[in-house]
Scaffold this active site. Structure first.
Site, short mmCIF file in Angstrom:
data_model
loop_
_atom_site.label_atom_id
_atom_site.label_comp_id
_atom_site.label_asym_id
_atom_site.label_seq_id
_atom_site.Cartn_x
_atom_site.Cartn_y
_atom_site.Cartn_z
N GLU A 187 -6.38 3.88 -5.84
CA GLU A 187 -7.66 4.04 -5.15
C GLU A 187 -8.14 5.45 -5.52
O GLU A 187 -7.69 6.44 -4.95
CB GLU A 187 -7.51 3.90 -3.64
N ASP B 264 0.86 -1.17 0.00
CA ASP B 264 0.00 0.00 0.00
C ASP B 264 0.90 1.23 0.00
O ASP B 264 1.80 1.34 0.83
CB ASP B 264 -0.87 -0.01 1.26
N ASP C 233 -3.06 4.75 -2.38
CA ASP C 233 -4.12 5.27 -1.52
C ASP C 233 -4.56 6.68 -1.96
O ASP C 233 -3.72 7.54 -2.24
CB ASP C 233 -3.58 5.33 -0.08
N HIS D 129 -11.10 -3.31 3.00
CA HIS D 129 -11.08 -2.99 4.43
C HIS D 129 -11.88 -1.74 4.79
O HIS D 129 -11.94 -1.38 5.96
CB HIS D 129 -9.62 -2.81 4.86
N ASP D 130 -12.45 -1.07 3.81
CA ASP D 130 -13.26 0.13 4.08
C ASP D 130 -14.75 -0.12 3.91
O ASP D 130 -15.57 0.76 4.18
CB ASP D 130 -12.89 1.26 3.09
O1 ISL Z 1 -13.69 4.62 3.85
C1 ISL Z 1 -14.28 5.39 3.18
C2 ISL Z 1 -15.68 5.40 3.22
O2 ISL Z 1 -16.02 4.60 4.24
C3 ISL Z 1 -13.65 6.33 2.30
O3 ISL Z 1 -14.10 7.63 2.45
C4 ISL Z 1 -12.17 6.25 2.51
O4 ISL Z 1 -11.78 7.08 3.54
C5 ISL Z 1 -11.51 6.62 1.24
O5 ISL Z 1 -11.91 5.65 0.32
C6 ISL Z 1 -10.01 6.62 1.39
O6 ISL Z 1 -9.56 5.39 1.85
C7 ISL Z 1 -8.19 5.17 1.98
O7 ISL Z 1 -7.51 6.22 2.63
C8 ISL Z 1 -7.84 6.45 4.00
C9 ISL Z 1 -7.84 5.18 4.82
O8 ISL Z 1 -8.44 5.42 6.06
C10 ISL Z 1 -8.58 4.06 4.13
O9 ISL Z 1 -8.51 2.88 4.88
C11 ISL Z 1 -7.97 3.90 2.77
O10 ISL Z 1 -8.48 2.81 2.07
C12 ISL Z 1 -6.80 7.40 4.53
O11 ISL Z 1 -5.52 6.92 4.26
#
Ligand code: ISL
Ligand code: CA
Length: 541
Positions: free
Chosen positions: A251, A97, A198, A320-321
């Site tokens: 992402e 990541d 990310d 994971h989100d």
């Molecule tokens: O998780 C989300 C909605 O529930 C999104 O808004 C998420 O924050 C967004 O997709 C960004 O995600 C990524 O960056 C974040 C981190 O918390 C997430 O786990 C990651 O996948 C900040 O680094």
């Protein structure tokens, strides 16, 4: 894009929740290494590891305090080298990541940046307070909190689009990109096969002016997919990635198909694949906290749009989100097993590279927690605080958070029926789902008809079918809980039939069964509840 990126299946590991070997309740690298043979047996060719770097865990590793080291909770660099070596021996590639929009506030760069005359002064986005002492603009954060925090030492505010402990890096300072190139080379030289990037669409802030009034994320128009972001990606591609046998998947929050095409255009040389979000919005109004009934029609429309917009997609139903897919898009109660298999049929019959999230292959479900106190996620906690400030009662706050919380997907991996699902011999950092005695890897490994065995079969079916891997996509039907599409390649075609309802369904297609999630070898034109079927040379009857 390299051929292997198209042909292999990716498996995402959230290291904290995967396998704990030393009994401290936290998943670790030796734990992952110990499970590689099982992933090989499943048919996995690439593993994406969520962040493994040192982190104070304000956002579970997405707040990095050192990019070129390993979080001691997860092990050592020697453990990482061992993981890479074991994976290489099994012909599994490892992707890391790459979190470069922000660091942790405990990163050395940020600590030094707090002094105005330091070499690191411009590594982050610092601005003085407004004359009234308030923050520099009206922007709001992704995590339901202010996105400016005042630092007493520096006497200024710093920008953080996520949590307070995640200050945004300043790409207007060319030194920052040099640091990023260095850390990417560090890992590529160690043998990693690429990066999941990310929130990569928001790294460049073109202005810090006030944002337009919108329901959420004030300021978005000042930093979403700016031309300089494309330039940065191109630079990283030309100056770093092009020298290695690797790939990137972005992402890309808030990406439109047009944006996605630019980002993945091979002639431009930016990213190989992107994660789009539209299909994840088919069970909500505007924001994820406002859930509504999932609609197959909306899913079909979103899939058709993206399948046809891009040359190649990064397909996923979980990460994971996101809450677990089985209860979200189908049924995790009476039809749990059929639902999980049907969604697997969907995932592996789309055009693009399939991404499986840990536990998805055994049909893991949303958490069974009953109160906010059992959660860990910063996003859920901030949301609760925000809703409380609006005087919403506790039961309503919990109702909104329960279904959307990211912790739904973060409960420990369910390996077997022993205590704590075989995840740890200690106390798990986040509660194990009480259904682990029924849903676990061990029992499914020994059952040829389990969800996991179906994943294994489906991975083989995809591997053997050029039509499923490379064929074009055409949506045929998405009405009343039925999703039907055609994949076509060099004069051959397959029809995919998916029933998203708990009733039998006559569909009016016939053909030779490639695979049926109900284990049928003949298809009589009627789908069983939540059944998925792929027909070779299917025809309308
Ligand atoms: O998780 C989300 C909605 O529930 C999104 O808004 C998420 O924050 C967004 O997709 C960004 O995600 C990524 O960056 C974040 C981190 O918390 C997430 O786990 C990651 O996948 C900040 O680094
Ligand atoms: Ca551990």
């Amino acid at each position: 894009m390299k051929q292997w990126c198209k042909d292999r299946v990716v498996y995402q590991i959230y290291p904290r929740s995967f396998q704990d070997l030393n009994g401290d309740g936290i998943g670790d690298l030796p734990g992952i290494t110990s499970r590689l043979p099982a992933l090989k047996e499943l048919g996995i060719g690439i593993i994406w590891l969520s962040p493994v770097y040192p982190s104070p865990n304000a956002d579970n590793g997405y707040d990095i305090s050192d990019y070129c080291a390993i979080n001691p909770e997860f092990g050592t660099m020697a453990d990482m080298d061992a993981l890479l070596a074991t994976a290489a021996a099994l012909d599994i590639k490892i992707v890391l990541d790459l979190v470069i929009n922000h660091t942790s506030d405990e990163h050395e760069w940020f600590q030094k940046s707090r002094e105005k005359d330091s070499d690191y002064a411009d590594y982050y986005i610092w601005r003085p307070a407004k004359p009234d002492g308030g923050p520099p603009n009206n922007w709001t954060s992704f995590f339901a909190e202010d996105c400016w925090t005042f630092d007493e030492m520096r006497g200024e505010y710093y920008l953080h689009l996520f949590a307070k402990k995640q200050p945004d890096l300043n790409y207007a300072n060319p030194k920052v990109l040099e640091e990023v190139k260095k850390l990417m080379r560090f890992w590529l030289d160690k043998g990693v096969a690429g990066f999941r990037c990310d929130v990569i669409t928001i790294i460049w802030k073109s202005s810090l002016a006030d944002g337009e009034k919108r329901l959420f994320l004030h300021g978005l128009e000042h930093y979403l997919a700016r031309p300089e972001m494309h330039e940065i990606l191109h630079t990283l591609h030309e100056e770093v990635l092009a020298d290695y046998d690797c790939f990137t998947v972005g992402e890309t929050v808030f990406a439109t198909p047009a944006m996605g095409r630019e980002l993945t255009d091979e002639a431009r040389g930016e990213l190989d694949m992107i994660f789009s979000f539209e299909h994840m919005e088919t069970d909500q109004y505007l924001v994820k906290w406002l859930k509504r009934r999932f609609s197959v029609k909306r899913l079909g429309a979103a899939l058709a749009r993206w399948q046809n917009a891009l040359e190649w997609n990064a397909n996923y139903l979980e990460n994971h989100d996101q809450p677990r897919s089985v209860g979200r898009f189908a049924n995790d109660k009476k039809h749990w097993e059929q639902s999980a298999k049907m969604l697997c049929t969907l995932l592996f019959s789309l055009r693009g590279t399939p991404f499986v999230y840990q536990g998805e292959e055994i049909g893991m479900t949303n958490f069974d927690f009953t109160a906010l106190e059992q959660l860990d996620d910063v996003e859920s906690k901030n949301m609760d605080a925000l809703l409380r400030s609006w005087h919403l009662p506790k039961w309503l706050r919990w109702r909104m958070i329960r279904k959307s919380s990211r912790d739904n997907a973060r409960t420990p991996m369910q390996w077997d029926a022993s205590d704590n699902a075989g995840f740890t011999t200690g106390t798990p950092w986040l509660g194990v789902n009480g259904n682990y005695r029924k849903i676990n890897v061990e029992s499914q490994m020994n059952d040829p008809f389990s969800v996991r065995s179906y994943y294994k079969d489906m991975i083989q079916v995809r591997a053997c079918s050029e039509t499923l891997r490379y064929g074009t996509f055409k949506l045929l039907d998405s009405k009343r809980g039925l999703l039907v599409y055609e994949r076509k390649f060099e004069g051959r075609h397959a029809i995919v039939l998916l029933n998203f309802r708990g009733r039998k369904r006559a569909v009016g297609y016939a053909g030779q069964v490639v695979i049926s999630s109900a284990g049928r070898e003949m298809f009589d034109g009627v789908l069983l509840p939540y059944e998925g079927v792929i027909l070779n040379e299917g025809v309308r009857t």
